[in-house]
Scaffold this motif. Structure first.
Motif, PDB file in Angstrom:
ATOM      1  N   HIS A 281       0.830  -1.205   0.000  1.00  0.00           N
ATOM      2  CA  HIS A 281       0.000   0.000   0.000  1.00  0.00           C
ATOM      3  C   HIS A 281       0.869   1.261   0.000  1.00  0.00           C
ATOM      4  O   HIS A 281       0.582   2.222  -0.725  1.00  0.00           O
ATOM      5  CB  HIS A 281      -0.933   0.001   1.217  1.00  0.00           C
ATOM      6  CG  HIS A 281      -1.815   1.210   1.282  1.00  0.00           C
ATOM      7  ND1 HIS A 281      -2.849   1.434   0.393  1.00  0.00           N
ATOM      8  CD2 HIS A 281      -1.778   2.293   2.103  1.00  0.00           C
ATOM      9  CE1 HIS A 281      -3.419   2.585   0.670  1.00  0.00           C
ATOM     10  NE2 HIS A 281      -2.791   3.128   1.698  1.00  0.00           N
ATOM     11  N   ILE A 282       1.933   1.252   0.794  1.00  0.00           N
ATOM     12  CA  ILE A 282       2.858   2.402   0.835  1.00  0.00           C
ATOM     13  C   ILE A 282       3.481   2.624  -0.539  1.00  0.00           C
ATOM     14  O   ILE A 282       3.526   3.753  -1.045  1.00  0.00           O
ATOM     15  CB  ILE A 282       3.944   2.199   1.907  1.00  0.00           C
ATOM     16  CG1 ILE A 282       3.325   2.311   3.303  1.00  0.00           C
ATOM     17  CG2 ILE A 282       5.077   3.205   1.741  1.00  0.00           C
ATOM     18  CD1 ILE A 282       4.253   1.931   4.430  1.00  0.00           C
ATOM     19  N   LYS A 283       3.956   1.560  -1.167  1.00  0.00           N
ATOM     20  CA  LYS A 283       4.583   1.690  -2.485  1.00  0.00           C
ATOM     21  C   LYS A 283       3.584   2.183  -3.528  1.00  0.00           C
ATOM     22  O   LYS A 283       3.918   3.023  -4.366  1.00  0.00           O
ATOM     23  CB  LYS A 283       5.188   0.350  -2.914  1.00  0.00           C
ATOM     24  CG  LYS A 283       6.434  -0.014  -2.122  1.00  0.00           C
ATOM     25  CD  LYS A 283       6.987  -1.365  -2.542  1.00  0.00           C
ATOM     26  CE  LYS A 283       8.252  -1.677  -1.782  1.00  0.00           C
ATOM     27  NZ  LYS A 283       8.829  -2.977  -2.169  1.00  0.00           N
ATOM     28  N   ASP A 284       2.356   1.670  -3.473  1.00  0.00           N
ATOM     29  CA  ASP A 284       1.319   2.131  -4.406  1.00  0.00           C
ATOM     30  C   ASP A 284       1.019   3.614  -4.194  1.00  0.00           C
ATOM     31  O   ASP A 284       0.830   4.372  -5.154  1.00  0.00           O
ATOM     32  CB  ASP A 284       0.034   1.313  -4.234  1.00  0.00           C
ATOM     33  CG  ASP A 284       0.157  -0.109  -4.748  1.00  0.00           C
ATOM     34  OD1 ASP A 284       1.136  -0.405  -5.465  1.00  0.00           O
ATOM     35  OD2 ASP A 284      -0.723  -0.929  -4.410  1.00  0.00           O
ATOM     36  N   THR A 285       0.992   4.034  -2.925  1.00  0.00           N
ATOM     37  CA  THR A 285       0.726   5.443  -2.599  1.00  0.00           C
ATOM     38  C   THR A 285       1.857   6.330  -3.106  1.00  0.00           C
ATOM     39  O   THR A 285       1.619   7.395  -3.695  1.00  0.00           O
ATOM     40  CB  THR A 285       0.533   5.615  -1.078  1.00  0.00           C
ATOM     41  OG1 THR A 285      -0.540   4.773  -0.653  1.00  0.00           O
ATOM     42  CG2 THR A 285       0.231   7.044  -0.712  1.00  0.00           C
TER      43      THR A 285
ATOM     44  N   SER B 263       1.499  11.946 -10.073  1.00  0.00           N
ATOM     45  CA  SER B 263       0.779  13.216  -9.991  1.00  0.00           C
ATOM     46  C   SER B 263       1.747  14.398  -9.956  1.00  0.00           C
ATOM     47  O   SER B 263       1.571  15.386 -10.672  1.00  0.00           O
ATOM     48  CB  SER B 263      -0.114  13.214  -8.753  1.00  0.00           C
ATOM     49  OG  SER B 263      -0.757  14.436  -8.599  1.00  0.00           O
ATOM     50  N   MET B 264       2.790  14.287  -9.132  1.00  0.00           N
ATOM     51  CA  MET B 264       3.767  15.378  -9.025  1.00  0.00           C
ATOM     52  C   MET B 264       4.591  15.515 -10.304  1.00  0.00           C
ATOM     53  O   MET B 264       4.973  16.616 -10.686  1.00  0.00           O
ATOM     54  CB  MET B 264       4.654  15.171  -7.798  1.00  0.00           C
ATOM     55  CG  MET B 264       3.879  15.356  -6.491  1.00  0.00           C
ATOM     56  SD  MET B 264       4.858  15.006  -5.007  1.00  0.00           S
ATOM     57  CE  MET B 264       5.917  16.441  -4.936  1.00  0.00           C
TER      58      MET B 264
ATOM     59  N   ALA C 148       9.024   7.060   2.366  1.00  0.00           N
ATOM     60  CA  ALA C 148       8.094   6.777   3.456  1.00  0.00           C
ATOM     61  C   ALA C 148       8.832   5.983   4.529  1.00  0.00           C
ATOM     62  O   ALA C 148       9.543   5.018   4.216  1.00  0.00           O
ATOM     63  CB  ALA C 148       6.903   5.981   2.951  1.00  0.00           C
ATOM     64  N   LYS C 149       8.664   6.379   5.775  1.00  0.00           N
ATOM     65  CA  LYS C 149       9.239   5.639   6.896  1.00  0.00           C
ATOM     66  C   LYS C 149       8.328   4.452   7.177  1.00  0.00           C
ATOM     67  O   LYS C 149       7.123   4.625   7.366  1.00  0.00           O
ATOM     68  CB  LYS C 149       9.347   6.547   8.120  1.00  0.00           C
ATOM     69  CG  LYS C 149      10.108   5.942   9.276  1.00  0.00           C
ATOM     70  CD  LYS C 149      10.257   6.979  10.384  1.00  0.00           C
ATOM     71  CE  LYS C 149      11.090   6.451  11.525  1.00  0.00           C
ATOM     72  NZ  LYS C 149      11.194   7.462  12.598  1.00  0.00           N
ATOM     73  N   VAL C 150       8.890   3.238   7.190  1.00  0.00           N
ATOM     74  CA  VAL C 150       8.061   2.043   7.366  1.00  0.00           C
ATOM     75  C   VAL C 150       8.265   1.374   8.727  1.00  0.00           C
ATOM     76  O   VAL C 150       7.408   0.624   9.174  1.00  0.00           O
ATOM     77  CB  VAL C 150       8.281   1.021   6.224  1.00  0.00           C
ATOM     78  CG1 VAL C 150       7.717   1.570   4.924  1.00  0.00           C
ATOM     79  CG2 VAL C 150       9.744   0.651   6.066  1.00  0.00           C
TER      80      VAL C 150
ATOM     81  N   ILE D 282       6.911   4.919 -11.395  1.00  0.00           N
ATOM     82  CA  ILE D 282       7.479   4.318 -10.179  1.00  0.00           C
ATOM     83  C   ILE D 282       6.808   2.962  -9.951  1.00  0.00           C
ATOM     84  O   ILE D 282       5.592   2.855  -9.929  1.00  0.00           O
ATOM     85  CB  ILE D 282       7.258   5.228  -8.953  1.00  0.00           C
ATOM     86  CG1 ILE D 282       8.037   6.526  -9.087  1.00  0.00           C
ATOM     87  CG2 ILE D 282       7.588   4.509  -7.663  1.00  0.00           C
ATOM     88  CD1 ILE D 282       9.507   6.441  -8.805  1.00  0.00           C
ATOM     89  N   ASP D 283       7.630   1.935  -9.804  1.00  0.00           N
ATOM     90  CA  ASP D 283       7.125   0.608  -9.474  1.00  0.00           C
ATOM     91  C   ASP D 283       8.080  -0.035  -8.472  1.00  0.00           C
ATOM     92  O   ASP D 283       8.971   0.640  -7.942  1.00  0.00           O
ATOM     93  CB  ASP D 283       6.952  -0.246 -10.738  1.00  0.00           C
ATOM     94  CG  ASP D 283       8.254  -0.419 -11.508  1.00  0.00           C
ATOM     95  OD1 ASP D 283       9.342  -0.168 -10.939  1.00  0.00           O
ATOM     96  OD2 ASP D 283       8.189  -0.812 -12.681  1.00  0.00           O
ATOM     97  N   ASP D 284       7.897  -1.323  -8.223  1.00  0.00           N
ATOM     98  CA  ASP D 284       8.731  -2.024  -7.251  1.00  0.00           C
ATOM     99  C   ASP D 284      10.228  -1.895  -7.547  1.00  0.00           C
ATOM    100  O   ASP D 284      11.041  -1.767  -6.634  1.00  0.00           O
ATOM    101  CB  ASP D 284       8.359  -3.511  -7.220  1.00  0.00           C
ATOM    102  CG  ASP D 284       7.778  -3.916  -5.890  1.00  0.00           C
ATOM    103  OD1 ASP D 284       7.498  -3.034  -5.058  1.00  0.00           O
ATOM    104  OD2 ASP D 284       7.604  -5.136  -5.676  1.00  0.00           O
ATOM    105  N   SER D 285      10.574  -1.929  -8.827  1.00  0.00           N
ATOM    106  CA  SER D 285      11.996  -1.877  -9.184  1.00  0.00           C
ATOM    107  C   SER D 285      12.598  -0.479  -8.995  1.00  0.00           C
ATOM    108  O   SER D 285      13.816  -0.332  -8.984  1.00  0.00           O
ATOM    109  CB  SER D 285      12.191  -2.336 -10.631  1.00  0.00           C
ATOM    110  OG  SER D 285      11.599  -1.411 -11.515  1.00  0.00           O
ATOM    111  N   SER D 286      11.762   0.554  -8.861  1.00  0.00           N
ATOM    112  CA  SER D 286      12.285   1.909  -8.668  1.00  0.00           C
ATOM    113  C   SER D 286      12.188   2.385  -7.233  1.00  0.00           C
ATOM    114  O   SER D 286      12.447   3.540  -6.942  1.00  0.00           O
ATOM    115  CB  SER D 286      11.617   2.912  -9.590  1.00  0.00           C
ATOM    116  OG  SER D 286      10.427   2.513 -10.108  1.00  0.00           O
TER     117      SER D 286
END
Length: 196
Positions: free
Chosen positions: A5-9, A16-17, A32-34, A51-55
């Motif tokens: 969820h954090i990565k998707d956010t 958007s930015m 994001a601090k996890v 941005i995806d898992d690899s980035s």
């Protein structure tokens, strides 16, 4: 909040930015601090509209080999996370109107309703010599946030560092700041073209 969820956010906000020109190709950072000693940040190869898992990469506060793949801003994000408990999300962006406005001014004082209400006046920090900025940035940025009790720092000719407990609140304030700077620049331009 789980990591997916954090990565998707982070991915959604980055896109958007990017579309608003706050991030460039390979330029900017978002994290994001996890956990108390870990954070997720973009890699140095990240392209912000995809941005995806690899980035994204998860870093421990203690440096290891993964830090070599991470954004150049990782040390700055680490410093903020380790010294400011309210920091759950951090971004470094270069919103064009805010950055342009910072070149010729020392303070941003919004004249629009939302800027005045939600942002207020923001001092523009002069970075000094750009050649050694990254050597000083880690301590300078964290110290500025702590000393001024703020979560937005505008660095002249460089960009904006921001943190927040809520990623959407952080994005909202950056958007309001950018709109306020755009309005200030339009106001100044219209005065330049007025005839008495």
């Amino acid at each position: 909040m789980n990591r997916k969820h954090i990565k998707d956010t982070l991915s959604s906000l980055a896109l958007s930015m990017f579309r608003k020109d706050f991030f460039g190709i390979y330029h900017g950072s978002l994290s994001a601090k996890v956990e108390s000693n870990r954070f997720i940040i973009n890699t140095k190869e990240a392209v912000f509209d995809a941005i995806d898992d690899s980035s994204l990469i998860e870093l421990y506060f203690k440096r290891d080999y993964r830090w070599n793949q991470a954004s150049i801003d990782s040390t700055i994000h680490h410093s903020i996370y380790s010294q400011i408990s309210d920091a759950k999300f951090i971004s470094f962006s270069m919103p064009p109107f805010t950055t342009a406005y910072s070149l010729e001014h020392n303070v941003i004082t919004p004249k629009d309703y939302f800027g005045h209400r939600d942002i207020g006046s923001i001092e523009i920090v002069k970075p000094g010599n750009f050649d050694d900025w990254y050597d000083r940035a880690q301590s300078t940025i964290t110290h500025y946030f702590q000393k001024n009790k703020t979560n937005i720092m505008v660095v002249s000719g460089y960009g904006v560092y921001s943190y927040n407990r809520d990623i959407h609140e952080m994005a909202k304030k950056l958007a309001i700041l950018e709109k306020s700077c755009r309005l200030l620049m339009l106001d100044e331009a219209s005065k330049d073209y007025r005839f008495d």
